[in-house]
Scaffold this motif. Structure first.
Motif, PDB file in Angstrom:
ATOM      1  N   ASP A 150      17.843 -16.261  -2.466  1.00 24.98           N
ATOM      2  CA  ASP A 150      18.406 -15.854  -3.747  1.00 24.98           C
ATOM      3  C   ASP A 150      17.599 -14.668  -4.264  1.00 24.98           C
ATOM      4  OD1 ASP A 150      20.187 -17.925  -3.601  1.00 24.98           O
ATOM      5  OD2 ASP A 150      19.080 -19.239  -4.960  1.00 24.98           O
ATOM      6  N   MET A 151      18.278 -13.583  -4.618  1.00 28.09           N
ATOM      7  CA  MET A 151      17.610 -12.364  -5.059  1.00 28.09           C
ATOM      8  C   MET A 151      17.979 -12.041  -6.507  1.00 28.09           C
ATOM      9  SD  MET A 151      15.706 -11.326  -2.624  1.00 28.09           S
ATOM     10  CE  MET A 151      15.473 -12.590  -1.349  1.00 28.09           C
ATOM     11  N   ILE A 152      16.986 -11.588  -7.262  1.00 29.56           N
ATOM     12  CA  ILE A 152      17.192 -11.237  -8.660  1.00 29.56           C
ATOM     13  C   ILE A 152      16.991  -9.739  -8.820  1.00 29.56           C
ATOM     14  CG2 ILE A 152      16.387 -11.587 -11.019  1.00 29.56           C
ATOM     15  CD1 ILE A 152      15.397 -14.350 -10.120  1.00 29.56           C
ATOM     16  N   PHE A 153      18.032  -9.046  -9.292  1.00 23.62           N
ATOM     17  CA  PHE A 153      17.916  -7.623  -9.584  1.00 23.62           C
ATOM     18  C   PHE A 153      17.169  -7.476 -10.905  1.00 23.62           C
ATOM     19  CE2 PHE A 153      21.054  -7.423  -6.323  1.00 23.62           C
ATOM     20  CZ  PHE A 153      20.983  -6.133  -5.782  1.00 23.62           C
ATOM     21  N   TYR A 154      15.920  -7.087 -10.810  1.00 21.08           N
ATOM     22  CA  TYR A 154      15.046  -7.073 -11.977  1.00 21.08           C
ATOM     23  C   TYR A 154      15.197  -5.779 -12.775  1.00 21.08           C
ATOM     24  CZ  TYR A 154      10.697  -7.433 -14.669  1.00 21.08           C
ATOM     25  OH  TYR A 154       9.770  -7.483 -15.674  1.00 21.08           O
ATOM     26  N   LEU A 155      15.082  -4.640 -12.108  1.00 27.24           N
ATOM     27  CA  LEU A 155      15.184  -3.360 -12.793  1.00 27.24           C
ATOM     28  C   LEU A 155      15.962  -2.370 -11.940  1.00 27.24           C
ATOM     29  CD1 LEU A 155      11.598  -2.628 -14.214  1.00 27.24           C
ATOM     30  CD2 LEU A 155      13.652  -3.089 -15.550  1.00 27.24           C
ATOM     31  N   ILE A 156      16.735  -1.526 -12.591  1.00 28.60           N
ATOM     32  CA  ILE A 156      17.376  -0.407 -11.909  1.00 28.60           C
ATOM     33  C   ILE A 156      17.430   0.741 -12.898  1.00 28.60           C
ATOM     34  CG2 ILE A 156      19.722  -1.163 -12.512  1.00 28.60           C
ATOM     35  CD1 ILE A 156      20.568  -0.100  -9.694  1.00 28.60           C
ATOM     36  N   GLY A 157      17.054   1.922 -12.444  1.00 26.80           N
ATOM     37  CA  GLY A 157      17.023   3.067 -13.342  1.00 26.80           C
ATOM     38  C   GLY A 157      17.400   4.346 -12.625  1.00 26.80           C
ATOM     39  N   VAL A 158      18.087   5.220 -13.337  1.00 23.85           N
ATOM     40  CA  VAL A 158      18.515   6.506 -12.793  1.00 23.85           C
ATOM     41  C   VAL A 158      18.163   7.602 -13.792  1.00 23.85           C
ATOM     42  CG1 VAL A 158      20.464   7.886 -11.953  1.00 23.85           C
ATOM     43  CG2 VAL A 158      20.424   5.409 -11.537  1.00 23.85           C
ATOM     44  N   HIS A 159      17.605   8.685 -13.307  1.00 22.95           N
ATOM     45  CA  HIS A 159      17.251   9.801 -14.169  1.00 22.95           C
ATOM     46  C   HIS A 159      18.495  10.282 -14.915  1.00 22.95           C
ATOM     47  CE1 HIS A 159      15.970  13.807 -15.440  1.00 22.95           C
ATOM     48  NE2 HIS A 159      14.725  13.415 -15.239  1.00 22.95           N
ATOM     49  N   PRO A 160      18.359  10.620 -16.203  1.00 24.09           N
ATOM     50  CA  PRO A 160      19.529  11.061 -16.977  1.00 24.09           C
ATOM     51  C   PRO A 160      20.334  12.179 -16.315  1.00 24.09           C
ATOM     52  CG  PRO A 160      17.667  10.710 -18.428  1.00 24.09           C
ATOM     53  CD  PRO A 160      17.144  10.524 -17.041  1.00 24.09           C
ATOM     54  N   ASP A 161      19.663  13.084 -15.586  1.00 25.25           N
ATOM     55  CA  ASP A 161      20.375  14.189 -14.928  1.00 25.25           C
ATOM     56  C   ASP A 161      21.253  13.714 -13.774  1.00 25.25           C
ATOM     57  OD1 ASP A 161      19.137  15.905 -16.671  1.00 25.25           O
ATOM     58  OD2 ASP A 161      17.654  16.646 -15.231  1.00 25.25           O
ATOM     59  N   PHE A 162      21.000  12.487 -13.292  1.00 22.97           N
ATOM     60  CA  PHE A 162      21.744  11.988 -12.135  1.00 22.97           C
ATOM     61  C   PHE A 162      22.625  10.782 -12.478  1.00 22.97           C
ATOM     62  CE2 PHE A 162      18.554  14.574 -10.136  1.00 22.97           C
ATOM     63  CZ  PHE A 162      19.193  15.091  -9.018  1.00 22.97           C
ATOM     64  N   LYS A 214       0.834  -1.204   0.000  1.00 21.27           N
ATOM     65  CA  LYS A 214       0.000   0.000   0.000  1.00 21.27           C
ATOM     66  C   LYS A 214       0.868   1.252   0.000  1.00 21.27           C
ATOM     67  CE  LYS A 214      -3.863   2.151   2.478  1.00 21.27           C
ATOM     68  NZ  LYS A 214      -4.781   2.051   3.660  1.00 21.27           N
ATOM     69  N   GLU A 215       1.989   1.217   0.690  1.00 24.00           N
ATOM     70  CA  GLU A 215       2.894   2.369   0.716  1.00 24.00           C
ATOM     71  C   GLU A 215       3.579   2.582  -0.636  1.00 24.00           C
ATOM     72  OE1 GLU A 215       4.311   2.087   5.428  1.00 24.00           O
ATOM     73  OE2 GLU A 215       5.574   1.270   3.837  1.00 24.00           O
ATOM     74  N   VAL A 216       3.803   1.489  -1.358  1.00 19.55           N
ATOM     75  CA  VAL A 216       4.501   1.568  -2.643  1.00 19.55           C
ATOM     76  C   VAL A 216       3.626   2.181  -3.723  1.00 19.55           C
ATOM     77  CG1 VAL A 216       5.622   0.234  -4.479  1.00 19.55           C
ATOM     78  CG2 VAL A 216       5.936  -0.436  -2.089  1.00 19.55           C
ATOM     79  N   MET A 217       2.360   1.814  -3.755  1.00 13.72           N
ATOM     80  CA  MET A 217       1.478   2.116  -4.881  1.00 13.72           C
ATOM     81  C   MET A 217       1.440   3.582  -5.319  1.00 13.72           C
ATOM     82  SD  MET A 217       0.297  -0.468  -6.376  1.00 13.72           S
ATOM     83  CE  MET A 217      -0.134  -2.201  -6.247  1.00 13.72           C
ATOM     84  N   PRO A 218       1.404   4.557  -4.406  1.00 14.38           N
ATOM     85  CA  PRO A 218       1.344   5.958  -4.859  1.00 14.38           C
ATOM     86  C   PRO A 218       2.565   6.401  -5.667  1.00 14.38           C
ATOM     87  CG  PRO A 218       0.709   5.788  -2.543  1.00 14.38           C
ATOM     88  CD  PRO A 218       1.287   4.467  -2.927  1.00 14.38           C
ATOM     89  N   HIS A 219       3.653   5.626  -5.612  1.00 18.45           N
ATOM     90  CA  HIS A 219       4.890   6.014  -6.285  1.00 18.45           C
ATOM     91  C   HIS A 219       5.120   5.276  -7.606  1.00 18.45           C
ATOM     92  CE1 HIS A 219       6.200   8.044  -2.563  1.00 18.45           C
ATOM     93  NE2 HIS A 219       5.713   7.000  -1.947  1.00 18.45           N
ATOM     94  N   VAL A 220       4.276   4.301  -7.910  1.00 16.66           N
ATOM     95  CA  VAL A 220       4.556   3.402  -9.025  1.00 16.66           C
ATOM     96  C   VAL A 220       4.501   4.112 -10.379  1.00 16.66           C
ATOM     97  CG1 VAL A 220       3.815   1.316 -10.239  1.00 16.66           C
ATOM     98  CG2 VAL A 220       3.871   1.343  -7.748  1.00 16.66           C
ATOM     99  N   ASP A 221       3.525   4.985 -10.577  1.00 18.02           N
ATOM    100  CA  ASP A 221       3.434   5.700 -11.860  1.00 18.02           C
ATOM    101  C   ASP A 221       4.700   6.516 -12.113  1.00 18.02           C
ATOM    102  OD1 ASP A 221       0.995   4.645 -12.477  1.00 18.02           O
ATOM    103  OD2 ASP A 221      -0.174   6.387 -11.835  1.00 18.02           O
ATOM    104  N   LYS A 222       5.189   7.201 -11.073  1.00 20.84           N
ATOM    105  CA  LYS A 222       6.418   7.990 -11.201  1.00 20.84           C
ATOM    106  C   LYS A 222       7.604   7.078 -11.529  1.00 20.84           C
ATOM    107  CE  LYS A 222       5.134  11.790  -8.106  1.00 20.84           C
ATOM    108  NZ  LYS A 222       5.501  12.502  -6.843  1.00 20.84           N
ATOM    109  N   MET A 223       7.591   5.880 -10.956  1.00 22.87           N
ATOM    110  CA  MET A 223       8.677   4.937 -11.232  1.00 22.87           C
ATOM    111  C   MET A 223       8.688   4.546 -12.711  1.00 22.87           C
ATOM    112  SD  MET A 223       9.254   1.041  -9.909  1.00 22.87           S
ATOM    113  CE  MET A 223       8.058   0.456 -11.120  1.00 22.87           C
ATOM    114  N   PHE A 224       7.504   4.264 -13.271  1.00 25.01           N
ATOM    115  CA  PHE A 224       7.446   3.894 -14.685  1.00 25.01           C
ATOM    116  C   PHE A 224       7.820   5.073 -15.582  1.00 25.01           C
ATOM    117  CE2 PHE A 224       4.560   0.261 -13.438  1.00 25.01           C
ATOM    118  CZ  PHE A 224       5.444  -0.725 -13.834  1.00 25.01           C
ATOM    119  N   ASP A 225       7.451   6.293 -15.174  1.00 25.48           N
ATOM    120  CA  ASP A 225       7.875   7.469 -15.939  1.00 25.48           C
ATOM    121  C   ASP A 225       9.396   7.556 -15.957  1.00 25.48           C
ATOM    122  OD1 ASP A 225       5.274   8.229 -16.483  1.00 25.48           O
ATOM    123  OD2 ASP A 225       5.145   9.621 -14.783  1.00 25.48           O
ATOM    124  N   LEU A 226       9.997   7.312 -14.805  1.00 27.11           N
ATOM    125  CA  LEU A 226      11.463   7.350 -14.725  1.00 27.11           C
ATOM    126  C   LEU A 226      12.077   6.214 -15.532  1.00 27.11           C
ATOM    127  CD1 LEU A 226      14.094   8.470 -13.677  1.00 27.11           C
ATOM    128  CD2 LEU A 226      13.712   7.280 -11.516  1.00 27.11           C
TER     129      LEU A 226
END
Length: 372
Positions: free
Chosen positions: A301-313, A206-218
């Protein structure tokens, strides 16, 4: 005699999905999908990938026996927006008979020529978030839920038919004990102060959901420069949010935000479901979901699925913040091994992120291309 039939009904698509179950019946490294989940992915009324893509699913028969399958795909965003006149193929599985492979690929060629496309590439899915590549090394490594496994002869078939390598991908792994905090602790403190950044951690979905759209934009911004990248649409965001976010442990989703609460970096890690999926044998019920729930809670065992950084950073060591947060979480959870999903072999910037952890390349895969 080899005959090819398009799978259109639910029963035919189920046969299409089940073929690898027999092809890899005794293979300890193949990880089966959940059949119902695959059916939903192929449903043009449910999967928003079909807003911008069309796909046709074909089964090869020798008499009454299924001997192969393939999906012929056009991603129209790629064709129209990027001017890449490409027809894709994916979900390719076949017995070791090159005549079957030729017959299946002919359906891909027909689709491409019909739409005046210029070349074929595969195996790959509808979009960038689907599985990609035929395995060329690592046949003795356990697959994951986000990769295709295949026999060694697949690549040989393509090469015999005149295909050339289009893209190369690597998968690597490292034990968590290789992660030494001194490699990122100092940078973590420095970067947070210099750019006024702070990590976001979560305890509930529930805490994650408000941020998900911004994550996909990034995600769209940070991956835009990669080859053949196709942005995720708003409809796809909603689909992925409902389908996948609840599956991911909230403590394994990490964001970094600036002083104005804009997300400048994100990462998603998932526990490995491979052994649980093998036990489920393609079905959630009656007991498959229990194996998956246990893996979600207990997998080391953990799988790093996605990692992203804004171009400015990018190139500003922002990932040090993410690594520091994962170090704390993984230590608490007793994580043992870390795996990376397929990454383009020539994406040096991404590979450099992990160099201090001494990763070992354990799988390689390729997409192949041929001109029409």
């Amino acid at each position: 005699m080899i005959t090819i039939k398009e799978a259109t009904t639910k029963n035919e698509l189920t046969d299409y999905i089940k073929f690898p179950f027999s092809l890899y019946k005794d293979n300890e490294f193949w990880v089966p999908p959940i059949i119902a989940d695959e059916l939903e992915s192929f449903d043009k009324t449910k999967n928003p990938a079909f807003e911008n893509a069309e796909a046709y699913f074909y089964i090869a028969y020798n008499g009454r026996d299924i001997v192969g399958r393939i999906a012929a795909i056009i991603n129209w965003s790629e064709v129209n927006n990027q001017q890449k006149k490409k027809v894709r193929f994916g979900w390719f599985d076949v017995i070791d008979d090159i005549e079957v492979t030729k017959a299946l690929l002919e359906k891909v060629y027909e689709l491409g020529r019909k739409n005046n496309l210029e070349h074929v590439e595969g195996p790959m899915g509808f979009s960038n978030l689907d599985k990609v590549g035929v395995l060329t090394e690592g046949f003795d490594q356990l697959g994951t839920m986000i990769t295709w496994y295949n026999h060694p002869y697949y690549a040989n078939h393509f090469e015999q038919l005149g295909y050339v390598t289009e893209k190369e991908y690597i998968e690597s792994k490292f034990p968590f004990e290789n992660v030494k905090p001194e490699f990122f602790e100092k940078a973590n403190d420095l970067v947070k102060r210099r750019y006024q950044l702070s990590p976001l951690n979560f305890k509930t979905t529930k805490e994650v959901m408000p941020h998900v759209d911004k994550m996909f934009d990034l995600f769209n911004e940070s991956y835009a420069s990669l080859s053949s990248f196709v942005a995720i649409s708003d409809t796809q965001k909603e689909y992925f949010k409902k389908k996948y976010i609840s599956l991911i442990n909230p403590e394994y989703i990490k964001f970094v935000e600036d002083k104005d609460h804009n997300i400048v970096a994100f990462s998603i890690v998932m526990p490995s479901f491979s052994k649980a999926l093998q036990k489920a044998k393609g079905k959630l019920f009656p007991f498959g979901f229990i194996h998956l729930l246990k893996a979600k809670k207990q997998s080391k065992d953990m799988i790093f699925y996605l990692i992203g950084v804004h171009p400015d950073f990018q190139n500003k060591a922002v990932t040090a913040i993410i690594f520091n947060e994962y170090y704390n979480t993984f230590t608490e959870k007793g994580v043992i091994n870390c795996f990376r999903t397929p990454e383009l072999a020539d994406n040096i910037a991404v590979h450099n992120l992990w160099k201090h952890f001494k990763p070992e390349v354990h799988c390689r895969r390729k997409t192949f291309r041929i001109e029409l």
